[in-house]
Design an enzyme around this catalytic site. Structure first.
Site, PDB file in Angstrom:
ATOM      1  N   ASN A  42       0.847  -1.183   0.000  1.00  0.00           N
ATOM      2  CA  ASN A  42       0.000   0.000   0.000  1.00  0.00           C
ATOM      3  C   ASN A  42       0.890   1.243   0.000  1.00  0.00           C
ATOM      4  O   ASN A  42       1.924   1.275   0.657  1.00  0.00           O
ATOM      5  CB  ASN A  42      -1.000   0.004   1.166  1.00  0.00           C
ATOM      6  N   GLU A  44       0.330   5.162   0.560  1.00  0.00           N
ATOM      7  CA  GLU A  44      -0.651   6.158   0.984  1.00  0.00           C
ATOM      8  C   GLU A  44      -0.258   7.558   0.529  1.00  0.00           C
ATOM      9  O   GLU A  44       0.872   7.810   0.099  1.00  0.00           O
ATOM     10  CB  GLU A  44      -0.802   6.111   2.512  1.00  0.00           C
ATOM     11  N   CYS A  53      -3.715   0.540  -2.900  1.00  0.00           N
ATOM     12  CA  CYS A  53      -3.569  -0.662  -2.070  1.00  0.00           C
ATOM     13  C   CYS A  53      -2.486  -1.590  -2.622  1.00  0.00           C
ATOM     14  O   CYS A  53      -2.112  -1.516  -3.796  1.00  0.00           O
ATOM     15  CB  CYS A  53      -4.874  -1.436  -2.017  1.00  0.00           C
ATOM     16  N   GLU A  55      -2.635  -4.792  -3.353  1.00  0.00           N
ATOM     17  CA  GLU A  55      -3.089  -5.691  -4.425  1.00  0.00           C
ATOM     18  C   GLU A  55      -3.040  -4.981  -5.779  1.00  0.00           C
ATOM     19  O   GLU A  55      -2.581  -5.537  -6.781  1.00  0.00           O
ATOM     20  CB  GLU A  55      -4.516  -6.171  -4.154  1.00  0.00           C
ATOM     21  N   CYS A  88      -9.973  -4.830  -0.362  1.00  0.00           N
ATOM     22  CA  CYS A  88     -11.080  -3.874  -0.350  1.00  0.00           C
ATOM     23  C   CYS A  88     -11.874  -4.037  -1.654  1.00  0.00           C
ATOM     24  O   CYS A  88     -11.457  -4.724  -2.589  1.00  0.00           O
ATOM     25  CB  CYS A  88     -10.556  -2.453  -0.179  1.00  0.00           C
ATOM     26  N   CYS A  91     -10.089  -2.968  -4.921  1.00  0.00           N
ATOM     27  CA  CYS A  91      -9.143  -3.994  -5.383  1.00  0.00           C
ATOM     28  C   CYS A  91      -9.875  -5.201  -5.957  1.00  0.00           C
ATOM     29  O   CYS A  91      -9.426  -5.797  -6.941  1.00  0.00           O
ATOM     30  CB  CYS A  91      -8.221  -4.420  -4.245  1.00  0.00           C
TER      31      CYS A  91
HETATM   32 ZN   LIG Z   1      -7.688  -2.285  -1.917  1.00  0.00          ZN
END
Ligand SMILES: [Zn+2]
Length: 132
Positions: A42, A44, A53, A55, A88, A91
């Site tokens: 990830n 940010e 993210c 993934e 999430c 993703c």
């Molecule tokens: Zn995600």
């Protein structure tokens, strides 16, 4: 490469996460049919919407290297969680775009337990290119 090794790659990648706001590092590892594993973390941003993210970072890097949907063999995700860490919904939608619906997705816990799901199980009734 077995499942434990793929999850270990995701866990190892997690150390490079850029998460100064959430302090919640996540790593992902995508295994391609060539045998190559591409990891992601990830990343940010102070403007939270610009966050990416683990993934998606891994899958986008795979695209940049020339891999396509049919090349993906499996995906593993690792976070510092007591329960299984699922991707999430953003993703999940990207996985629907860039992976086969039957792709195995391995979720993991801090204690080393691994759960295998398919993308189809994670995203039932997915919005796909068949819907447009
Ligand atoms: Zn995600």
């Amino acid at each position: 490469m077995d499942v434990e090794q793929l999850v270990a790659k995701a866990k190892e990648a997690k150390q490079n996460a850029y998460c100064p706001y959430s302090h919640f590092p996540v790593g992902a590892a995508v295994l391609y049919k060539s045998g190559e594993v591409i990891t992601g973390v990830n990343v940010e941003n102070v403007s939270f919407g610009a966050t990416n993210c683990a993934e998606r970072t891994a899958l986008f890097a795979g695209i940049a290297k020339g891999y396509h949907k049919e090349d993906v063999m499996a995906i593993a995700i690792s976070g510092d969680t007591e329960d299984f860490l699922p991707p999430c919904s953003i993703c999940r939608q990207v996985m629907v775009e860039l992976c086969d619906y039957e792709t195995p997705v391995y979720l993991s816990k801090n204690n080393g337990e691994i759960m295998e799901l398919t993308l189809k199980a994670l995203v039932p009734y997915a919005f796909t290119d068949m819907d447009i």
